[in-house]
Scaffold this motif. Structure first.
Motif, PDB file in Angstrom:
ATOM      1  N   LYS A 158      23.335  57.095  17.654  1.00  0.00           N
ATOM      2  CA  LYS A 158      24.367  55.976  17.456  1.00  0.00           C
ATOM      3  C   LYS A 158      25.771  56.792  16.615  1.00  0.00           C
ATOM      4  N   GLY A 159      26.872  56.196  17.107  1.00  0.00           N
ATOM      5  CA  GLY A 159      27.868  56.770  16.451  1.00  0.00           C
ATOM      6  C   GLY A 159      28.512  58.282  16.984  1.00  0.00           C
ATOM      7  N   VAL A 160      27.855  58.496  18.024  1.00  0.00           N
ATOM      8  CA  VAL A 160      28.311  59.952  18.666  1.00  0.00           C
ATOM      9  C   VAL A 160      28.440  59.932  19.804  1.00  0.00           C
ATOM     10  N   ALA A 161      29.683  60.530  20.110  1.00  0.00           N
ATOM     11  CA  ALA A 161      29.906  60.500  21.841  1.00  0.00           C
ATOM     12  C   ALA A 161      28.746  61.048  22.452  1.00  0.00           C
ATOM     13  N   ASN A 162      28.469  60.330  23.496  1.00  0.00           N
ATOM     14  CA  ASN A 162      27.291  60.699  24.322  1.00  0.00           C
ATOM     15  C   ASN A 162      27.644  61.890  25.326  1.00  0.00           C
ATOM     16  N   PRO A 163      26.737  62.831  25.038  1.00  0.00           N
ATOM     17  CA  PRO A 163      27.195  64.144  26.107  1.00  0.00           C
ATOM     18  C   PRO A 163      26.447  64.276  27.549  1.00  0.00           C
ATOM     19  N   MET A 164      25.741  63.167  27.694  1.00  0.00           N
ATOM     20  CA  MET A 164      24.977  63.183  28.937  1.00  0.00           C
ATOM     21  C   MET A 164      25.767  62.649  30.187  1.00  0.00           C
ATOM     22  N   ARG A 165      25.498  62.920  31.238  1.00  0.00           N
ATOM     23  CA  ARG A 165      26.005  62.718  32.518  1.00  0.00           C
ATOM     24  C   ARG A 165      25.618  61.184  32.862  1.00  0.00           C
ATOM     25  N   PRO A 166      26.314  60.223  33.550  1.00  0.00           N
ATOM     26  CA  PRO A 166      25.700  59.016  33.772  1.00  0.00           C
ATOM     27  C   PRO A 166      24.954  59.259  35.095  1.00  0.00           C
ATOM     28  N   VAL A 167      23.720  58.485  35.132  1.00  0.00           N
ATOM     29  CA  VAL A 167      22.914  58.746  36.529  1.00  0.00           C
ATOM     30  C   VAL A 167      23.007  57.541  37.323  1.00  0.00           C
ATOM     31  N   VAL A 168      23.152  56.333  36.611  1.00  0.00           N
ATOM     32  CA  VAL A 168      22.846  55.193  37.483  1.00  0.00           C
ATOM     33  C   VAL A 168      24.421  54.294  37.474  1.00  0.00           C
ATOM     34  N   THR A 169      24.984  54.082  38.824  1.00  0.00           N
ATOM     35  CA  THR A 169      25.971  52.955  38.777  1.00  0.00           C
ATOM     36  C   THR A 169      25.553  51.843  39.704  1.00  0.00           C
ATOM     37  N   ALA A 170      25.711  50.831  38.790  1.00  0.00           N
ATOM     38  CA  ALA A 170      25.248  49.306  39.468  1.00  0.00           C
ATOM     39  C   ALA A 170      26.589  48.718  39.984  1.00  0.00           C
ATOM     40  N   GLU A 171      26.520  48.300  41.222  1.00  0.00           N
ATOM     41  CA  GLU A 171      27.687  47.480  41.798  1.00  0.00           C
ATOM     42  C   GLU A 171      27.229  46.333  42.368  1.00  0.00           C
ATOM     43  N   ALA A 172      28.054  44.920  42.629  1.00  0.00           N
ATOM     44  CA  ALA A 172      27.639  43.828  43.176  1.00  0.00           C
ATOM     45  C   ALA A 172      28.806  43.506  43.947  1.00  0.00           C
ATOM     46  N   ARG A 173      28.694  42.802  44.936  1.00  0.00           N
ATOM     47  CA  ARG A 173      29.786  42.494  45.908  1.00  0.00           C
ATOM     48  C   ARG A 173      30.476  41.140  45.561  1.00  0.00           C
ATOM     49  N   ILE A 174      31.811  40.945  45.588  1.00  0.00           N
ATOM     50  CA  ILE A 174      32.423  39.807  45.568  1.00  0.00           C
ATOM     51  C   ILE A 174      32.302  39.024  46.572  1.00  0.00           C
ATOM     52  N   LEU A 175      31.604  37.724  46.554  1.00  0.00           N
ATOM     53  CA  LEU A 175      31.263  36.855  47.444  1.00  0.00           C
ATOM     54  C   LEU A 175      32.560  35.913  47.595  1.00  0.00           C
ATOM     55  N   GLN A 176      33.301  35.835  46.739  1.00  0.00           N
ATOM     56  CA  GLN A 176      34.463  34.817  46.977  1.00  0.00           C
ATOM     57  C   GLN A 176      35.576  34.932  45.744  1.00  0.00           C
ATOM     58  N   ILE A 177      36.896  34.954  46.259  1.00  0.00           N
ATOM     59  CA  ILE A 177      38.035  34.967  45.127  1.00  0.00           C
ATOM     60  C   ILE A 177      38.698  33.507  45.262  1.00  0.00           C
ATOM     61  N   ARG A 178      38.607  32.794  44.083  1.00  0.00           N
ATOM     62  CA  ARG A 178      39.132  31.394  44.130  1.00  0.00           C
ATOM     63  C   ARG A 178      40.158  31.185  42.777  1.00  0.00           C
ATOM     64  N   GLU A 179      40.950  30.338  43.531  1.00  0.00           N
ATOM     65  CA  GLU A 179      42.025  30.025  42.360  1.00  0.00           C
ATOM     66  C   GLU A 179      41.543  28.828  41.587  1.00  0.00           C
ATOM     67  N   ALA A 180      41.809  28.692  40.360  1.00  0.00           N
ATOM     68  CA  ALA A 180      41.768  27.566  39.370  1.00  0.00           C
ATOM     69  C   ALA A 180      42.687  27.342  38.630  1.00  0.00           C
ATOM     70  N   LYS A 181      42.978  26.392  38.293  1.00  0.00           N
ATOM     71  CA  LYS A 181      43.828  25.929  37.097  1.00  0.00           C
ATOM     72  C   LYS A 181      43.721  25.899  35.793  1.00  0.00           C
ATOM     73  N   LYS A 182      44.714  26.039  34.935  1.00  0.00           N
ATOM     74  CA  LYS A 182      44.700  25.926  33.600  1.00  0.00           C
ATOM     75  C   LYS A 182      44.061  24.631  33.225  1.00  0.00           C
ATOM     76  N   GLY A 183      43.020  24.733  32.421  1.00  0.00           N
ATOM     77  CA  GLY A 183      42.377  23.586  31.894  1.00  0.00           C
ATOM     78  C   GLY A 183      40.946  23.347  32.609  1.00  0.00           C
ATOM     79  N   GLN A 184      40.848  23.800  33.529  1.00  0.00           N
ATOM     80  CA  GLN A 184      39.571  23.673  34.486  1.00  0.00           C
ATOM     81  C   GLN A 184      38.661  24.226  33.572  1.00  0.00           C
ATOM     82  N   VAL A 185      37.172  23.976  33.830  1.00  0.00           N
ATOM     83  CA  VAL A 185      36.147  24.818  33.335  1.00  0.00           C
ATOM     84  C   VAL A 185      35.375  25.570  34.368  1.00  0.00           C
TER      85      VAL A 185
END
Length: 392
Positions: free
Chosen positions: A243-270
């Motif tokens: 804890k509280g120490v910069a991690n010196p190890m190299r990252p091993v796993v990268t997880a990615e997910a595809r964008i299925l849709q990009i949608r517009e939504a108005k202010k106030g919508q949920v």
């Protein structure tokens, strides 16, 4: 003479095509895994560094990880259950493979057939193992002793008595005595020194037998904790150990997910279940093919879950050079990211958002859920297409 060539079999999918088209994908850098083990071996000083590969090598895949670590030089491995050891054995042919859960009736044949070493942690296991070797012949074992964790292991007093018991069976000759630190991720904790002193008495009582106390975090505590063998786990896979120490190890796993849709939504919508988040501006939302069924925890949600009511912010993803926040609740198969601040032409449906990895450290993401990187790595779901980057 004509040149010969092979046409691809149309019934066998091209793994590169499968990766490039998968809704969810993992890139696993085996070179980084090997480098992390070498780093931990160096930090272990005079001690040897083992490799902990339980839980399918922290989600990386025990076959590929085990083979990589073995070729990097690891000759001691730790698994949780004997079935993991059976899977590992062909990929680490000359290694010692220790099984942390020990041996139970019905599993003993696996230890003999696959040359696995049970870690004995109780009087019951000890009695059963003595009966087993009396029937099948001598076989190495290890002894796990509790030095204050109160989780698994023979009580210290009983272990010391066993060491001094001249009547103990000659067939009981452990090749390793080990214990586990409770607070090694906090170097300032007095518990570390208390357990160290207890373990020193144990190691002295079993003079001539190798000793092991430090896992990843304990290795960083320094040479006093190294004894004969260290047991790095999370550090091998790029996770934070202290804890509280910069991690010196190299990252091993990268997880990615595809964008299925990009949608517009108005202010106030949920957004999402429970209508727990109302948009404060006109927004663009990226709907992404990852959810809690894929180990992308519900507590990473931007809004509408219990942890978020404490005032903590939700997690972020990374795309097109920018971090983007989750909005609303994460659902079983989908997560919604707010991409309003990205240029309109920066992303499109079909692109991939990094959930964690080289740009989003796994422990930073885990903290947003109030948990640790271990849980994200070991909880990866079955729907990820995997690509392994080979070690040199």
């Amino acid at each position: 003479m004509t040149d010969s060539f092979f046409l691809p079999d149309p019934d066998i999918p091209d793994p590169d095509d499968a990766f490039s088209s998968a809704p969810l994908r993992l890139t696993i850098d085996l070179g980084a895994l090997a480098d992390n083990w070498r780093d931990m071996a160096r930090r272990s000083g005079k001690a040897r560094a083992a490799s902990v590969v339980k839980a399918d090598a922290y989600g990386v895949g025990i076959e590929d990880a085990g083979q990589t670590l073995y070729h990097a030089g690891a000759r001691d491995f730790f698994v949780a259950v004997p079935e993991e050891g059976v899977t590992l054995r062909p990929h680490a042919p000359e290694a010692r493979i220790f099984v942390l859960s020990g041996v139970w009736p019905g599993t003993e044949h696996l230890f003999f057939e696959h040359d696995l070493v049970p870690v004995i942690a109780s009087e019951e296991q000890l009695a059963f193992w003595m009966a087993t070797v009396s029937e099948h012949g001598d076989h190495p074992c290890a002894l796990h002793v509790d030095t204050g964790f109160n989780r698994l292991g023979l009580p210290l007093e009983e272990a010391l008595h066993l060491a001094e018991d001249v009547s103990r069976p000659a067939s009981f000759s452990p090749v390793l005595v080990l214990s586990h630190l409770a607070c090694a991720d906090d170097p300032a904790s007095p518990m570390n020194r208390q357990q160290l002193e207890a373990f020193r008495s144990l190691s002295a009582a079993f003079e001539g037998i190798e000793s092991s106390l430090a896992a990843s975090a304990g290795t960083f505590l320094g040479s006093d904790y190294h004894f004969d063998l260290t047991r790095p786990g999370i550090a091998l896979y790029g996770g934070e150990a202290v804890k509280g120490v910069a991690n010196p190890m190299r990252p091993v796993v990268t997880a990615e997910a595809r964008i299925l849709q990009i949608r517009e939504a108005k202010k106030g919508q949920v957004v999402s279940y429970g209508a727990s988040h109302a948009l404060s501006r006109d927004s663009r939302l990226a709907i992404v093919a990852a959810g809690y069924a894929d180990g992308y925890l519900r507590n990473l949600s931007g809004h509408g879950v219990a942890l978020r009511q404490t005032g903590l912010a939700g997690a972020q993803g990374f795309i097109a050079g920018h971090k983007v926040p989750i909005v609303g609740r994460i659902t079983m198969d989908m997560t919604i990211f707010d991409v309003t601040d990205l240029p309109p032409d920066a992303i499109q449906a079909g692109d991939y958002i990094e959930l964690f990895g080289t740009n989003m450290p796994v422990d930073d993401v885990a903290r947003a859920a109030g948990t640790i990187g271990y849980e994200l790595l070991t909880g990866l779901g079955l729907r990820y297409e995997r690509r392994y980057l080979d070690a040199e």
